[in-house]
Design an enzyme around this catalytic site. Structure first.
Site, PDB file in Angstrom:
ATOM      1  N   GLY A 198     -46.746 -82.012 -41.741  1.00 48.83           N
ATOM      2  CA  GLY A 198     -47.262 -82.156 -40.383  1.00 48.83           C
ATOM      3  C   GLY A 198     -46.545 -81.306 -39.360  1.00 48.83           C
ATOM      4  N   GLU A 205     -37.195 -66.451 -40.455  1.00 43.29           N
ATOM      5  CA  GLU A 205     -37.088 -67.217 -41.697  1.00 43.29           C
ATOM      6  C   GLU A 205     -38.121 -68.333 -41.803  1.00 43.29           C
ATOM      7  OE1 GLU A 205     -33.091 -65.349 -40.904  1.00 43.29           O
ATOM      8  OE2 GLU A 205     -34.597 -66.436 -39.714  1.00 43.29           O
ATOM      9  N   GLY A 211     -29.611 -60.576 -44.187  1.00 38.22           N
ATOM     10  CA  GLY A 211     -28.528 -60.217 -43.289  1.00 38.22           C
ATOM     11  C   GLY A 211     -27.454 -59.511 -44.087  1.00 38.22           C
ATOM     12  N   SER A 212     -26.309 -59.309 -43.476  1.00 36.58           N
ATOM     13  CA  SER A 212     -25.255 -58.549 -44.146  1.00 36.58           C
ATOM     14  C   SER A 212     -24.787 -59.230 -45.433  1.00 36.58           C
ATOM     15  CB  SER A 212     -24.072 -58.363 -43.194  1.00 36.58           C
ATOM     16  OG  SER A 212     -23.620 -59.619 -42.693  1.00 36.58           O
ATOM     17  N   HIS A 216     -30.496 -65.717 -44.839  1.00 32.13           N
ATOM     18  CA  HIS A 216     -29.222 -65.219 -44.334  1.00 32.13           C
ATOM     19  C   HIS A 216     -28.299 -66.361 -43.933  1.00 32.13           C
ATOM     20  CE1 HIS A 216     -26.158 -62.921 -42.492  1.00 32.13           C
ATOM     21  NE2 HIS A 216     -26.534 -63.103 -41.241  1.00 32.13           N
ATOM     22  N   HIS A 269     -48.844 -92.287 -41.248  1.00 30.91           N
ATOM     23  CA  HIS A 269     -48.428 -91.548 -40.058  1.00 30.91           C
ATOM     24  C   HIS A 269     -48.470 -92.461 -38.834  1.00 30.91           C
ATOM     25  CE1 HIS A 269     -48.996 -87.748 -37.319  1.00 30.91           C
ATOM     26  NE2 HIS A 269     -47.870 -88.388 -37.096  1.00 30.91           N
ATOM     27  N   GLU A 314     -26.428 -60.777 -47.557  1.00 30.21           N
ATOM     28  CA  GLU A 314     -27.431 -60.722 -48.627  1.00 30.21           C
ATOM     29  C   GLU A 314     -27.577 -59.325 -49.227  1.00 30.21           C
ATOM     30  OE1 GLU A 314     -27.206 -64.009 -46.721  1.00 30.21           O
ATOM     31  OE2 GLU A 314     -28.063 -62.357 -45.559  1.00 30.21           O
TER      32      GLU A 314
END
Length: 530
Positions: A404, A47, A25-26, A70, A280, A28
């Site tokens: 998972g 992302e 983004g800006s 970002h 689990h 970065e």
């Protein structure tokens, strides 16, 4: 004096972090200015897919990877995928942009308030440097913490820092090296060998770290010299042992009671490269049967500290396996058939309708693809069918979402294929999970990644239907996902696709060896994970 950006770029290059996965983004853009030609920026369209691709790439190469996010929004989008990277102990270095320093306090747009806290407790280390001159040192710490902890780290950098003067002392970072040695002492080694060789009927439990550390073949030698049965640890993310070897008993069920039942009759359980244990399903019982001892060997200090039972040795599994092999020059009396007598797969089951049974798909993969194919699997409801049909005898043959959470499979397959371009890679992806990382197809097309995606479409979240029965919730809404045509979706992202409905047609398609990504959609019958 060099800028913070220049010193940081040179440090990353010397450390080998020249492939960057990101969605900038800006905030970065200043970091990406003047990026040397030796760097490769792999753009992902979300992302979550970015982190999944980086996770797969880092696992396949065995090296840390830099991820460009970002600010707070991009970091938040990445957090679901990050859970899998944490559980697989993948050393990702996440660097996010921050507003300019004067704008953080007033909470200007795109300011990330308390940025390090945003990513905790997932990451192993998080920081925002107190001043621009500390950015290169903090970047180095982020890398070394990721390597030493084998856990993602996070660094938030105000974007005006990159152009600042780094100061002459920053150059001292460029030659830094950090190494780790976790070899047991002579006394600890003697104790471990005595415990194992003195056991009447030892059992080995191997975790995904065994494969991550390149110990796949050594684990086979150890089990054969012991003549000991082998289980894979529950919630498996890498396969540490050939699944058709006569000593292999399968993947431990992820419940306390069933795990204890699997240990019945064994006086010692040696757990190598795994937590104890990642349960689990809530299936209570005794942790261990009466008369059974457990010893855990891992280099994960957190896993050692939180284990609810057993003794532990915090050490490198590679060092432990090496000293055990040296102590076991002569194999025990073999308790099993010779290792060459691998168990054949049974005839694949068929379905009662026009759809293929998943076992027919997996039998085709097993028969038509090279033996060293790497599979990235995210089709949870077909788990039992997978293990009934596949024959995996090589290190790095199996990757699975470690925590998972859905979304690793498709991006992870792209990352693994980019990390190992000379090895066949197949993503085995369910229609439910594919939607979480579907944008990774665009990246695969742009980089012409030689990847085959086998998309299993059953029109429902099959694993959730199974859980509904397990939890006594048979009427839960929101489990069906009809009307999805992934061939059209993939074509829109630039990936050639086809819909296959016949086993022989599938085999013919799999026998082809394209040098670009492709998607093969197969309608499959609904099955359960176990």
């Amino acid at each position: 004096m060099p800028s913070v950006r220049r010193v940081s770029h040179e440090f990353l290059e010397r450390q080998g972090l020249t492939t960057i996965f990101g969605n900038p983004g800006s905030n970065e853009l200043p970091f990406l200015a003047e990026l040397p030609d030796t760097f490769r920026y792999v753009l992902g369209l979300h992302e979550g897919a970015v982190v999944g691709m980086a996770d797969g790439y880092a696992q396949a190469t065995g090296r840390p990877v830099l991820v460009n996010l970002h600010a707070a929004s991009g970091s938040g989008n990445a957090m679901g995928a990050l859970t899998n990277a944490v559980a697989s102990r993948t050393p990702l270095v996440l660097v996010a942009g921050q507003q300019v320093r004067p704008a953080i306090g007033p909470e200007a747009n795109l300011a990330s308030v308390d940025a390090p806290a945003l990513m905790k407790p997932l990451v192993g280390w998080a920081a925002e440097p107190a001043c621009a001159q500390d950015v290169p040192r903090a970047l180095a710490q982020a890398l070394f913490e990721a390597e030493l902890q084998r856990r993602p780290t996070y660094l938030s950098v105000p974007y005006d820092d990159w152009a600042a003067d780094a100061g002459e002392n920053s150059l001292a970072l460029l030659g830094r090296r950090v190494q780790r040695a976790d070899t047991p002492s002579a006394e600890q080694a003697r104790w471990l060998v005595e415990q194992l060789t003195g056991a009447r009927r030892p059992l080995l439990v191997l975790g995904g770290d065994i494969d991550s550390a390149g110990l796949f073949d050594d684990a086979v030698r150890l089990a054969e010299r012991l003549g000991s049965p082998v289980w894979a640890a529950p919630s498996l993310f890498r396969l540490p042992f050939p699944n058709r070897h006569p000593l292999f008993r399968g993947v431990l069920p992820a419940g306390i009671g069933p795990v204890s039942e699997a240990f019945e009759g064994h006086d010692l359980v040696l757990v190598l490269g795994a937590p104890v244990f990642r349960y689990h399903e809530h299936l209570p019982g005794s942790y261990l049967p009466e008369g059974t001892r457990l010893i855990q060997v891992t280099d994960d200090a957190s896993a050692v500290a939180r284990a609810p039972m057993g003794e532990a040795l915090l050490a490198s599994p590679a060092a432990a396996v090496g000293l055990l092999l040296a102590a076991l020059d002569t194999p025990r009396e073999p308790a099993e058939p010779a290792a060459a007598d691998y168990r054949p797969a049974p005839e694949p089951r068929t379905s009662d309708d026009a759809r293929l049974h998943p076992e027919e798909v997996f039998a085709a993969l097993r028969d038509e693809l090279p033996h060293d194919t790497a599979y990235v699997v995210e089709s949870t409801s077909t788990n039992s069918s997978w293990w009934r049909q596949m024959d995996l005898r090589h290190s790095g043959s199996y990757y699975f979402p470690a925590a998972g959470g859905l979304g690793f499979g498709l991006p992870g397959a792209v990352g693994v294929a980019m990390g190992q371009p000379d090895r066949p890679v197949v993503g085995v992806i369910g229609d439910g999970s594919a939607n979480y990382g579907i944008t990774a197809l665009w990246t695969a097309a742009q980089h012409r990644v030689p990847l085959t995606v086998v998309l299993l479409r059953n029109g429902t979240y099959g694993a959730l239907r199974w859980f509904g029965g397990l939890l006594g919730v048979p009427d839960a809404p929101g489990l069906d996902i009809p009307g999805l045509d992934f061939t059209r979706i993939a074509e829109g992202y630039g990936v050639p696709s086809q819909h296959v409905s016949d086993p022989e047609e599938l085999r013919a398609v799999l026998a082809e060896r394209p040098d670009h990504p492709r998607l093969v959609q197969v309608d499959t019958a609904l099955t359960t994970p176990s």
